[in-house]
Design a protein around this motif. Structure first.
Motif, PDB file in Angstrom:
ATOM      1  N   TRP A   9      12.167  10.715 -27.802  1.00 58.40           N
ATOM      2  CA  TRP A   9      13.176  10.855 -26.755  1.00 58.40           C
ATOM      3  C   TRP A   9      13.397  12.349 -26.617  1.00 58.40           C
ATOM      4  O   TRP A   9      13.845  13.013 -27.553  1.00 58.40           O
ATOM      5  N   TYR A  10      13.037  12.881 -25.493  1.00 57.82           N
ATOM      6  CA  TYR A  10      13.142  14.323 -25.320  1.00 57.82           C
ATOM      7  C   TYR A  10      13.764  14.654 -23.975  1.00 57.82           C
ATOM      8  O   TYR A  10      13.701  13.866 -23.035  1.00 57.82           O
ATOM      9  N   GLY A  11      14.384  15.817 -23.926  1.00 54.44           N
ATOM     10  CA  GLY A  11      15.092  16.198 -22.720  1.00 54.44           C
ATOM     11  C   GLY A  11      15.035  17.678 -22.440  1.00 54.44           C
ATOM     12  O   GLY A  11      14.761  18.493 -23.325  1.00 54.44           O
ATOM     13  N   ARG A  12      15.284  17.984 -21.207  1.00 57.50           N
ATOM     14  CA  ARG A  12      15.430  19.355 -20.736  1.00 57.50           C
ATOM     15  C   ARG A  12      16.770  19.417 -20.037  1.00 57.50           C
ATOM     16  O   ARG A  12      17.081  18.550 -19.206  1.00 57.50           O
ATOM     17  N   LEU A  13      17.563  20.419 -20.355  1.00 60.36           N
ATOM     18  CA  LEU A  13      18.925  20.462 -19.846  1.00 60.36           C
ATOM     19  C   LEU A  13      19.393  21.884 -19.632  1.00 60.36           C
ATOM     20  O   LEU A  13      18.735  22.840 -20.064  1.00 60.36           O
ATOM     21  N   TYR A  14      20.511  21.990 -18.950  1.00 60.43           N
ATOM     22  CA  TYR A  14      21.208  23.259 -18.765  1.00 60.43           C
ATOM     23  C   TYR A  14      22.617  23.116 -19.303  1.00 60.43           C
ATOM     24  O   TYR A  14      23.233  22.047 -19.180  1.00 60.43           O
ATOM     25  N   ARG A  15      23.113  24.185 -19.877  1.00 65.59           N
ATOM     26  CA  ARG A  15      24.458  24.177 -20.442  1.00 65.59           C
ATOM     27  C   ARG A  15      25.499  23.807 -19.381  1.00 65.59           C
ATOM     28  O   ARG A  15      25.252  23.882 -18.182  1.00 65.59           O
ATOM     29  N   GLY A  16      26.682  23.454 -19.873  1.00 67.34           N
ATOM     30  CA  GLY A  16      27.757  23.006 -18.998  1.00 67.34           C
ATOM     31  C   GLY A  16      28.258  24.053 -18.033  1.00 67.34           C
ATOM     32  O   GLY A  16      28.557  23.749 -16.880  1.00 67.34           O
ATOM     33  N   ASP A  17      28.361  25.275 -18.472  1.00 69.23           N
ATOM     34  CA  ASP A  17      28.809  26.367 -17.611  1.00 69.23           C
ATOM     35  C   ASP A  17      27.610  27.285 -17.395  1.00 69.23           C
ATOM     36  O   ASP A  17      27.140  27.926 -18.327  1.00 69.23           O
ATOM     37  N   THR A  18      27.127  27.336 -16.170  1.00 66.13           N
ATOM     38  CA  THR A  18      25.918  28.109 -15.883  1.00 66.13           C
ATOM     39  C   THR A  18      26.201  29.562 -15.515  1.00 66.13           C
ATOM     40  O   THR A  18      25.284  30.275 -15.111  1.00 66.13           O
ATOM     41  N   SER A  19      27.432  30.010 -15.700  1.00 63.42           N
ATOM     42  CA  SER A  19      27.735  31.418 -15.439  1.00 63.42           C
ATOM     43  C   SER A  19      27.132  32.283 -16.545  1.00 63.42           C
ATOM     44  O   SER A  19      26.637  31.778 -17.545  1.00 63.42           O
ATOM     45  N   ASN A  20      27.193  33.587 -16.366  1.00 59.32           N
ATOM     46  CA  ASN A  20      26.609  34.503 -17.342  1.00 59.32           C
ATOM     47  C   ASN A  20      27.356  34.549 -18.666  1.00 59.32           C
ATOM     48  O   ASN A  20      26.780  34.899 -19.683  1.00 59.32           O
ATOM     49  N   GLU A  21      28.648  34.211 -18.658  1.00 57.14           N
ATOM     50  CA  GLU A  21      29.438  34.249 -19.884  1.00 57.14           C
ATOM     51  C   GLU A  21      30.221  32.948 -20.032  1.00 57.14           C
ATOM     52  O   GLU A  21      31.428  32.912 -19.822  1.00 57.14           O
ATOM     53  N   PRO A  22      29.539  31.875 -20.436  1.00 61.21           N
ATOM     54  CA  PRO A  22      30.222  30.588 -20.551  1.00 61.21           C
ATOM     55  C   PRO A  22      31.161  30.540 -21.747  1.00 61.21           C
ATOM     56  O   PRO A  22      30.934  31.225 -22.743  1.00 61.21           O
ATOM     57  N   PRO A  23      32.200  29.715 -21.669  1.00 54.18           N
ATOM     58  CA  PRO A  23      33.049  29.535 -22.850  1.00 54.18           C
ATOM     59  C   PRO A  23      32.249  28.827 -23.942  1.00 54.18           C
ATOM     60  O   PRO A  23      31.235  28.178 -23.672  1.00 54.18           O
ATOM     61  N   GLU A  24      32.719  28.959 -25.164  1.00 52.47           N
ATOM     62  CA  GLU A  24      31.989  28.430 -26.318  1.00 52.47           C
ATOM     63  C   GLU A  24      31.700  26.929 -26.206  1.00 52.47           C
ATOM     64  O   GLU A  24      30.641  26.460 -26.599  1.00 52.47           O
ATOM     65  N   ASN A  25      32.620  26.164 -25.648  1.00 51.42           N
ATOM     66  CA  ASN A  25      32.433  24.711 -25.573  1.00 51.42           C
ATOM     67  C   ASN A  25      31.455  24.286 -24.479  1.00 51.42           C
ATOM     68  O   ASN A  25      31.081  23.117 -24.406  1.00 51.42           O
ATOM     69  N   LEU A  26      30.997  25.228 -23.647  1.00 48.87           N
ATOM     70  CA  LEU A  26      30.058  24.912 -22.568  1.00 48.87           C
ATOM     71  C   LEU A  26      28.826  25.814 -22.589  1.00 48.87           C
ATOM     72  O   LEU A  26      28.112  25.926 -21.594  1.00 48.87           O
ATOM     73  N   ASN A  27      28.556  26.467 -23.727  1.00 55.68           N
ATOM     74  CA  ASN A  27      27.416  27.378 -23.818  1.00 55.68           C
ATOM     75  C   ASN A  27      26.143  26.651 -24.251  1.00 55.68           C
ATOM     76  O   ASN A  27      26.130  25.430 -24.429  1.00 55.68           O
ATOM     77  N   ASP A  28      25.072  27.393 -24.428  1.00 57.75           N
ATOM     78  CA  ASP A  28      23.788  26.808 -24.823  1.00 57.75           C
ATOM     79  C   ASP A  28      23.884  26.033 -26.129  1.00 57.75           C
ATOM     80  O   ASP A  28      23.344  24.926 -26.244  1.00 57.75           O
TER      81      ASP A  28
END
Length: 174
Positions: free
Chosen positions: A130-149
């Protein structure tokens, strides 16, 4: 000349500073002591995730197992994810789907696609991937810790890993 060099350095660095998120890859697999058909019988339905995934409370789906089908996955901890089925190949024991609408409370990612496969394992049983490709929750340049990579990677890794553990437990009856 100094000003010109400073401007040149700024122009060279500007694209790096403006860089957004990069795709995150998450790959999980497990060997289950059963043949692929037995595993597919449990996990091979787009609307059947709640039958074996420990995080999932319920699934409401429409469209069956055909590409274009949609489902709402309700989590036990709260939150709903909407997903769409992109590929369904029961002969190859493979299906792929994607997030249709992000819900950052349910999963700290802005988008994902995942693929689920079952194949015979070399030493007997089956290898389930089971594999996936995803983007973090906040796609801005400086996301908060709970929405980062890191938060996105950790959440998806846990979701896939623990899901495979739940499938193993369901299929093997342990």
């Amino acid at each position: 000349m100094r000003t010109l060099l400073g401007l040149f350095a700024l122009l060279i660095c500007a694209p790096a500073l403006a860089h957004g998120p990069t795709p995150i890859k998450v790959d999980e697999s497990i060997v289950i002591a059963a043949d692929p058909q037995a595993i597919w019988a449990v996990a091979g339905k787009f609307d059947g995730l709640a039958n074996w995934h420990p995080y999932v409370q319920s699934v409401k789906a429409q469209g069956g197992d055909a590409a274009g089908a949609e489902r709402e996955v309700t989590f036990k901890k709260g939150g709903i994810l909407k997903e769409g089925l992109d590929e369904y190949d029961p002969a190859a024991f493979k299906m792929s789907w994607r997030m249709s609408d992000p819900n950052l409370d349910a999963m700290p990612v802005s988008s994902y696609t995942v693929t689920f496969t079952v194949e015979p394992a070399a030493a007997g049983g089956s290898l389930v991937k089971w594999y996936g490709r995803l983007y973090r929750g906040d796609t801005s340049n400086e996301p908060p810790e709970n929405l980062n990579d890191d938060a996105a990677r950790e959440a998806m890794t846990s979701y896939l890993h623990d899901g495979l553990q739940g499938l193993k437990k369901k299929v093997e009856g342990k």
